[in-house]
Design an enzyme around this catalytic site. Structure first.
Site, mmCIF file in Angstrom:
data_model
loop_
_atom_site.group_PDB
_atom_site.id
_atom_site.type_symbol
_atom_site.label_atom_id
_atom_site.label_comp_id
_atom_site.label_asym_id
_atom_site.label_seq_id
_atom_site.Cartn_x
_atom_site.Cartn_y
_atom_site.Cartn_z
ATOM 1 C CB CYS A 292 -4.536 0.645 5.925
ATOM 2 S SG CYS A 292 -4.273 -0.252 7.463
ATOM 3 C CG PHE B 86 -8.950 -0.158 11.010
ATOM 4 C CD1 PHE B 86 -9.590 -1.011 10.129
ATOM 5 C CD2 PHE B 86 -8.260 -0.718 12.069
ATOM 6 C CE1 PHE B 86 -9.542 -2.387 10.297
ATOM 7 C CE2 PHE B 86 -8.198 -2.094 12.253
ATOM 8 C CZ PHE B 86 -8.841 -2.927 11.360
ATOM 9 C CE LYS C 223 -2.975 -4.672 2.011
ATOM 10 N NZ LYS C 223 -3.328 -4.019 0.727
#
Length: 418
Positions: free
Chosen positions: A168, A404, A340
């Site tokens: 990401c 991640f 977001k």
């Protein structure tokens, strides 16, 4: 070599908007583009909402051959790259050998790979598959480097062409790498950015398995709730954003419109856990400090922070701690927001989509809001600009990403001048 790098072209395709003007209109209005998934029947899944792009490839000028050849994520990247080049006004003046491409993506051509697997296996019923059903494009789908190659062909780039994949943070890392290519003298122009189209059954199921995505399925428009005390995961999304990066002196010489300078970039890894984050935010804070040092700016210079703000409990607390750790008391005086909340989390693409938001915030001297923030988590006690956009001096922006694998990235953008 002290070559400064600026952004002179922007192309974006995001949920709820096509193009940079529509994108800013959506953000400044605080509108959400999250909805129930329409690409397939989501009823078997825990999380049934997403932020989809209303993308029409033929209407965007892609030929039938291009559409057949390219995965959806690649199509998004190519369209955005063409937009960015047109926006920059470079035309045919650039030497192709001095033009590069730096493209980021977390999961590359997963949409096409999943589609073809379902065809070959009869939706998973067959273990043995006949090669006579194999599409000629399967090789392209399996090799991520074809994506930046397609962008390079679209913009006549014959210089360095690279694929960046760091989960990401890919969308920020790709722009950081593109800027580095110009600083070191390997290129004069780099088309940089990121793309992802992950709204597929396998991706939805994967995030369901670790409960990273929200299950607010009855209220899709309010499902993404960064920093809110009722948040329970992120909303999966798709999208792309591409930029034309140039060396400052050359951009000024040709009278280009300069959106922003890429003043500093840094990344770190926590070497701790694939999905877990330490609560103290040390690694993100270290990336922020390093980016500010490269920009030769003090923490007090930051006018606005574009947060990663995924809407997971651990991330929002982690980066709140990182802002306090890196900016000190100035963190409490600085508006922070997460887009977001409006356009979801498009995995590897989101870092570039957020850079586009930062650039437009500087252009418009306003901070986009954090939509759906009505009841703040007490542990997230900074100024998160709830619900409505705010007019504000925005000359220096800090944007951050977390991925991640423990990846943490930070970039400092400063307002461009012609």
């Amino acid at each position: 070599m002290n070559r400064r790098v600026v952004i002179t072209g922007v192309g974006v395709r995001a949920p709820g908007s096509l193009g940079k003007d529509a994108f800013w209109e959506l953000l400044s209005a605080g509108r959400t583009a999250t909805r129930r998934i329409t690409f397939f029947d989501p009823s078997p899944y825990r999380s049934q909402v997403a932020a989809e792009v209303d993308f029409d490839a033929p209407a965007e000028g892609l030929s039938p051959r291009e559409i057949r050849r390219m995965d959806r994520a690649t199509q998004l990247a190519v369209v955005c790259a063409r937009d960015a080049m047109n926006d920059s006004g470079l035309g045919e003046t650039a030497d192709p050998h001095r033009v590069g491409v730096s493209l980021g993506s977390a999961i590359a051509s997963s949409t096409s790979l999943e589609r073809e697997y379902l065809v070959l296996s009869d939706s998973g019923k067959r273990w043995t598959m006949s090669t006579d059903q194999l599409t000629p494009q399967m090789f392209d789908y399996m090799v991520p480097s074809i994506m930046p190659a397609e962008v390079a062909w679209a913009v006549d780039a014959e210089g360095p062409v690279v694929m960046m994949s760091a989960g990401c943070t890919s969308g920020m890392d790709s722009v950081g790498h593109g800027a580095a290519l110009i600083r070191e003298g390997s290129a004069d122009v780099v088309v940089a950015g990121a793309t992802d189209a992950p709204i597929t059954p396998i991706t939805v199921a994967s995030f369901d398995a670790i409960r990273a995505t929200t299950n607010y399925n009855d209220t899709p428009g309010q499902a993404s709730r960064p920093f809110d005390g009722t948040r329970n995961g992120f909303v999966l999304a798709e999208g792309a954003a591409m930029f034309v990066l140039e060396e400052l002196t050359a951009a000024r010489r040709r009278g280009a419109h300069i959106y922003a300078e890429v003043a500093g970039f840094a990344n770190r890894c926590n070497a701790y856990h694939m999905t877990g984050l330490k609560i103290d935010g040390r690694e993100m804070a270290e990336a922020i400090r390093a980016a500010l040092d490269k920009a030769k700016l003090n923490p007090d210079s930051v006018d606005y922070i574009n947060a990663h703000g995924s809407g997971t409990k651990q991330n929002d607390r982690h980066e709140t701690a990182a802002f306090k750790r890196s900016l000190g008391e100035h963190a409490y005086r600085t508006p922070v927001s997460s887009i977001k909340s409006m356009v979801g989390h498009s995995l590897g693409a989101i870092g570039s989509v957020e850079i586009a938001a930062c650039v437009l915030a500087m252009e418009n001297q306003a901070v986009p809001p954090t939509a759906n923030l009505h009841s703040a988590d007490p542990e997230c006690d900074l100024d998160y600009v709830p619900v409505e956009a705010r007019e504000h001096k925005v000359d220096t922006v800090l944007t951050v990403g977390s991925g991640f694998g423990g990846f943490q990235s930070a970039m400092v953008l400063t307002r461009g001048t012609a």
